[in-house]
Design a protein around this motif. Structure first.
Motif, PDB file in Angstrom:
ATOM      1  N   LEU A   9       0.841  -1.200   0.000  1.00 26.62           N
ATOM      2  CA  LEU A   9       0.000   0.000   0.000  1.00 26.62           C
ATOM      3  C   LEU A   9       0.875   1.248   0.000  1.00 26.62           C
ATOM      4  CD1 LEU A   9      -2.679  -0.927   2.708  1.00 26.62           C
ATOM      5  CD2 LEU A   9      -2.839  -1.154   0.234  1.00 26.62           C
ATOM      6  N   VAL A  81      -8.761   0.263   0.769  1.00 31.79           N
ATOM      7  CA  VAL A  81      -7.826  -0.605   0.051  1.00 31.79           C
ATOM      8  C   VAL A  81      -7.330  -1.658   1.036  1.00 31.79           C
ATOM      9  CG1 VAL A  81      -5.760  -0.755  -1.371  1.00 31.79           C
ATOM     10  CG2 VAL A  81      -7.127   1.344  -1.394  1.00 31.79           C
ATOM     11  N   ARG A  83      -5.154  -5.354   1.499  1.00 29.36           N
ATOM     12  CA  ARG A  83      -4.207  -6.277   0.884  1.00 29.36           C
ATOM     13  C   ARG A  83      -4.612  -7.715   1.101  1.00 29.36           C
ATOM     14  NH1 ARG A  83       1.855  -5.307   2.281  1.00 29.36           N
ATOM     15  NH2 ARG A  83       2.028  -6.955   0.736  1.00 29.36           N
TER      16      ARG A  83
END
Length: 152
Positions: A9, A81, A83
């Motif tokens: 990120l 977002v 992962r």
């Protein structure tokens, strides 16, 4: 905006994208979750592994985003977002960012997003424990309780 990715990120880039809100934006709140060095059972964690079923995960993230927009009309931008894959110690796992007209809306919306991510987004987690190897991790009852507070 929401997405799942294996790549690292870029917190600065994600935050910068939130600053490109309208001139009415008065607040930006961000949250970054990282891999801790110890588990809930105080075992030493070397890394974690997250997997997902992408179509289900994307649908759940879209629903969270839509609910935020319904609950907080002052919210301008949303960024989620998360992962997947192998993630090392101290690396970022998740980024949540919210821009809005007022700080209260940004704080509340970001908190809501994290609480909902923990219970409604289908992600499966393993921890690589020192001297034990990979161990699947179950959902915590406290995560469900935190998310339920928004349903009252």
């Amino acid at each position: 905006m929401y997405r799942i990715q294996e790549d690292h990120l870029d917190i600065n880039q994600l935050t910068q994208a939130l600053t490109e809100s309208s001139s009415e934006c008065g607040a930006i709140v961000t949250f970054v979750g990282r891999v801790r060095g110890s588990s809930e059972k105080n075992r030493s964690v070397k890394e974690i592994y997250l997997e997902s079923y992408l179509s289900m995960t994307n649908k759940a993230m879209m629903e969270i985003t839509e609910e935020v927009q319904l609950r907080w009309s002052a919210v301008e931008k949303i960024s989620i977002v998360h992962r997947i894959g192998v993630i090392g110690l101290c690396e970022p796992i998740v980024f949540v960012g919210v821009s809005s007209k007022h700080r209260k809306d940004s704080f509340e919306a970001a908190s809501f997003i994290m609480d909902q991510l923990k219970i409604s987004v289908p992600l499966w987690k393993k921890e690589n424990i020192e001297e034990q190897g990979w161990v699947w991790v179950s959902a915590k009852p406290s995560d469900k309780q935190a998310a339920l507070r928004w349903r009252l």
